[in-house]
Design a protein around this motif. Structure first.
Motif, PDB file in Angstrom:
ATOM      1  N   GLU A 189       3.967  -1.915  -4.970  1.00 45.06           N
ATOM      2  CA  GLU A 189       3.808  -3.015  -5.547  1.00 45.06           C
ATOM      3  C   GLU A 189       4.292  -4.430  -5.234  1.00 45.06           C
ATOM      4  N   HIS A 190       3.510  -5.237  -5.023  1.00 43.64           N
ATOM      5  CA  HIS A 190       3.927  -6.808  -4.491  1.00 43.64           C
ATOM      6  C   HIS A 190       4.114  -6.985  -3.208  1.00 43.64           C
ATOM      7  N   LEU A 191       4.226  -5.526  -2.182  1.00 47.72           N
ATOM      8  CA  LEU A 191       4.680  -5.612  -0.963  1.00 47.72           C
ATOM      9  C   LEU A 191       3.390  -5.450  -0.044  1.00 47.72           C
ATOM     10  N   GLY A 192       2.855  -4.316  -0.225  1.00 50.71           N
ATOM     11  CA  GLY A 192       1.554  -4.006   0.877  1.00 50.71           C
ATOM     12  C   GLY A 192       0.661  -3.061  -0.222  1.00 50.71           C
ATOM     13  N   PRO A 193      -0.653  -3.339   0.096  1.00 53.51           N
ATOM     14  CA  PRO A 193      -1.674  -2.611  -0.564  1.00 53.51           C
ATOM     15  C   PRO A 193      -1.819  -1.189  -0.009  1.00 53.51           C
ATOM     16  N   PRO A 194      -2.536  -0.288  -0.500  1.00 55.02           N
ATOM     17  CA  PRO A 194      -2.755   1.289   0.001  1.00 55.02           C
ATOM     18  C   PRO A 194      -3.462   1.187   1.139  1.00 55.02           C
ATOM     19  N   LEU A 195      -3.242   1.916   1.808  1.00 58.83           N
ATOM     20  CA  LEU A 195      -4.096   2.297   3.137  1.00 58.83           C
ATOM     21  C   LEU A 195      -4.934   3.628   2.854  1.00 58.83           C
ATOM     22  N   VAL A 196      -4.612   4.236   1.952  1.00 57.11           N
ATOM     23  CA  VAL A 196      -5.385   5.444   1.804  1.00 57.11           C
ATOM     24  C   VAL A 196      -6.951   5.147   1.035  1.00 57.11           C
ATOM     25  N   LYS A 197      -7.891   5.601   1.886  1.00 54.36           N
ATOM     26  CA  LYS A 197      -9.407   5.336   1.524  1.00 54.36           C
ATOM     27  C   LYS A 197      -9.517   3.540   1.663  1.00 54.36           C
ATOM     28  N   SER A 198      -8.756   3.086   2.137  1.00 49.44           N
ATOM     29  CA  SER A 198      -8.794   1.579   2.196  1.00 49.44           C
ATOM     30  C   SER A 198      -9.949   1.093   3.160  1.00 49.44           C
ATOM     31  N   GLU A 199     -10.847   0.169   2.778  1.00 48.93           N
ATOM     32  CA  GLU A 199     -11.957  -0.123   3.372  1.00 48.93           C
ATOM     33  C   GLU A 199     -11.449  -1.112   4.740  1.00 48.93           C
ATOM     34  N   TRP A 200     -10.148  -1.574   4.502  1.00 53.39           N
ATOM     35  CA  TRP A 200      -9.657  -2.472   5.474  1.00 53.39           C
ATOM     36  C   TRP A 200      -9.236  -1.448   6.769  1.00 53.39           C
ATOM     37  N   VAL A 201      -8.992  -0.318   6.493  1.00 58.38           N
ATOM     38  CA  VAL A 201      -8.564   0.497   7.556  1.00 58.38           C
ATOM     39  C   VAL A 201      -9.800   1.419   7.993  1.00 58.38           C
ATOM     40  N   MET A 202     -10.470   1.759   7.181  1.00 62.39           N
ATOM     41  CA  MET A 202     -11.543   2.936   7.293  1.00 62.39           C
ATOM     42  C   MET A 202     -12.952   2.054   7.769  1.00 62.39           C
ATOM     43  N   ASP A 203     -13.024   0.963   7.821  1.00 60.42           N
ATOM     44  CA  ASP A 203     -14.407   0.637   7.948  1.00 60.42           C
ATOM     45  C   ASP A 203     -14.558   0.191   9.839  1.00 60.42           C
ATOM     46  N   SER A 204     -13.934  -0.727  10.333  1.00 62.92           N
ATOM     47  CA  SER A 204     -14.271  -1.025  11.427  1.00 62.92           C
ATOM     48  C   SER A 204     -12.787  -0.822  12.584  1.00 62.92           C
ATOM     49  N   PRO A 205     -12.596  -0.395  13.344  1.00 68.14           N
ATOM     50  CA  PRO A 205     -11.381  -0.394  14.207  1.00 68.14           C
ATOM     51  C   PRO A 205     -11.149  -1.893  14.729  1.00 68.14           C
ATOM     52  N   GLU A 206     -12.227  -2.704  14.961  1.00 69.79           N
ATOM     53  CA  GLU A 206     -12.061  -4.114  15.369  1.00 69.79           C
ATOM     54  C   GLU A 206     -11.300  -4.817  14.456  1.00 69.79           C
ATOM     55  N   LYS A 207     -11.641  -4.561  13.043  1.00 74.87           N
ATOM     56  CA  LYS A 207     -11.291  -5.363  11.897  1.00 74.87           C
ATOM     57  C   LYS A 207      -9.795  -5.141  11.725  1.00 74.87           C
ATOM     58  N   LEU A 208      -9.338  -3.712  11.749  1.00 80.61           N
ATOM     59  CA  LEU A 208      -8.177  -3.158  11.749  1.00 80.61           C
ATOM     60  C   LEU A 208      -7.079  -3.813  12.932  1.00 80.61           C
ATOM     61  N   SER A 209      -7.880  -3.857  14.113  1.00 76.07           N
ATOM     62  CA  SER A 209      -7.157  -4.484  15.125  1.00 76.07           C
ATOM     63  C   SER A 209      -6.743  -5.816  14.989  1.00 76.07           C
ATOM     64  N   ALA A 210      -7.537  -6.766  14.517  1.00 77.55           N
ATOM     65  CA  ALA A 210      -7.459  -8.115  14.154  1.00 77.55           C
ATOM     66  C   ALA A 210      -6.215  -8.248  13.017  1.00 77.55           C
ATOM     67  N   ILE A 211      -6.088  -7.386  12.079  1.00 81.19           N
ATOM     68  CA  ILE A 211      -5.110  -7.479  11.083  1.00 81.19           C
ATOM     69  C   ILE A 211      -3.785  -7.043  11.747  1.00 81.19           C
ATOM     70  N   ASN A 241     -10.526  -0.965  -2.781  1.00 80.17           N
ATOM     71  CA  ASN A 241     -11.205   0.103  -3.402  1.00 80.17           C
ATOM     72  C   ASN A 241     -11.688  -0.548  -5.036  1.00 80.17           C
ATOM     73  N   GLY A 242     -11.756  -2.076  -4.994  1.00 80.33           N
ATOM     74  CA  GLY A 242     -12.285  -2.415  -6.134  1.00 80.33           C
ATOM     75  C   GLY A 242     -10.928  -3.065  -6.832  1.00 80.33           C
ATOM     76  N   LYS A 243      -9.538  -2.655  -6.512  1.00 82.23           N
ATOM     77  CA  LYS A 243      -8.494  -3.358  -7.324  1.00 82.23           C
ATOM     78  C   LYS A 243      -8.081  -4.264  -6.346  1.00 82.23           C
ATOM     79  N   LYS A 244      -7.404  -5.626  -7.091  1.00 84.61           N
ATOM     80  CA  LYS A 244      -6.907  -6.728  -6.345  1.00 84.61           C
ATOM     81  C   LYS A 244      -5.366  -6.421  -6.315  1.00 84.61           C
ATOM     82  N   TYR A 245      -4.752  -6.714  -5.266  1.00 87.07           N
ATOM     83  CA  TYR A 245      -3.425  -6.647  -4.802  1.00 87.07           C
ATOM     84  C   TYR A 245      -3.084  -7.851  -4.414  1.00 87.07           C
ATOM     85  N   THR A 246      -1.932  -8.454  -4.851  1.00 87.61           N
ATOM     86  CA  THR A 246      -1.384  -9.791  -4.151  1.00 87.61           C
ATOM     87  C   THR A 246       0.096  -9.788  -3.826  1.00 87.61           C
TER      88      THR A 246
END
Length: 194
Positions: free
Chosen positions: A89-111, A123-128
């Motif tokens: 909570e408030h530190l890092g969003p989930p990586l499990v089944k996260s579209e930021w991790v699973m979609d594109s290796p290029e996008k993950l590389s940029a991150i 996955n439809g939930k907002k993290y700040t």
């Protein structure tokens, strides 16, 4: 010590410590003679992810990268994304089944290289998060191979089961964003990697 040789005595003793292993090890002191018991205590005190509960990659090269990536994750990512990849909570969003991790290796590389700032939806939930995820581009001791390994780990761990990331993918992103100094926002990444 009189019962230390009884089968499963060490294991039963350690399982009863749950959360007090370091305190017990300190009480034993440096002159405690049972190396096996100390080895068990040290194992309990070593930070771990929960990835071992899931299948590791079958391919040898993928598995070796995954294993190296897990070590990198423990040292550099787990404090914010948690041992189970579900984020904190408030530190890092989930990586499990996260579209930021699973979609594109290029996008993950940029991150990984540039970092990520601002509210992010997983996955439809907002993290700040309270702070931006730092980019690792300017850390000279962290190579493209290190980043490929950790990307491989998070893309496969916790039943994510995605392909390995090649260091060349990281190198390509590093070259593409060579002049960029700031972290990405989710909106920017969405435009670059629709």
């Amino acid at each position: 010590m009189k019962n230390i040789g009884v089968p499963y005595f060490r294991e039963a003793t350690i399982s009863g410590l749950a959360g007090r292993e370091q305190e017990f090890k300190d009480l034993l002191g440096d002159d405690f003679k049972d190396a096996q018991f100390i080895k068990y205590l040290d194992h309990c005190l070593t930070p771990k992810t929960t990835a071992a509960a899931y299948k590791a990659p079958r391919d040898k090269t993928h598995r070796e990268s995954y294993q190296r990536g897990e070590k990198f994750y423990i040292a550099n990512c787990m404090a914010c994304h948690a041992a189970d990849g579900n984020g904190l909570e408030h530190l890092g969003p989930p990586l499990v089944k996260s579209e930021w991790v699973m979609d594109s290796p290029e996008k993950l590389s940029a991150i990984l290289l540039q970092g990520l700032m601002g509210a992010v939806t997983v996955n439809g939930k907002k993290y700040t998060p309270v702070a931006a995820m730092p980019g690792l581009k300017h850390a000279p001791e962290i190579t493209d191979a290190h980043l490929a390994d950790v990307a491989t780990f998070v893309r496969h761990a916790w039943n994510n089961r995605k392909s390995a990331v090649d260091p060349a993918t990281i190198s390509k992103a590093r070259k593409r964003f060579k002049e960029r100094n700031s972290a990405f926002t989710p909106e920017e990444l969405g435009k670059i990697y629709p």
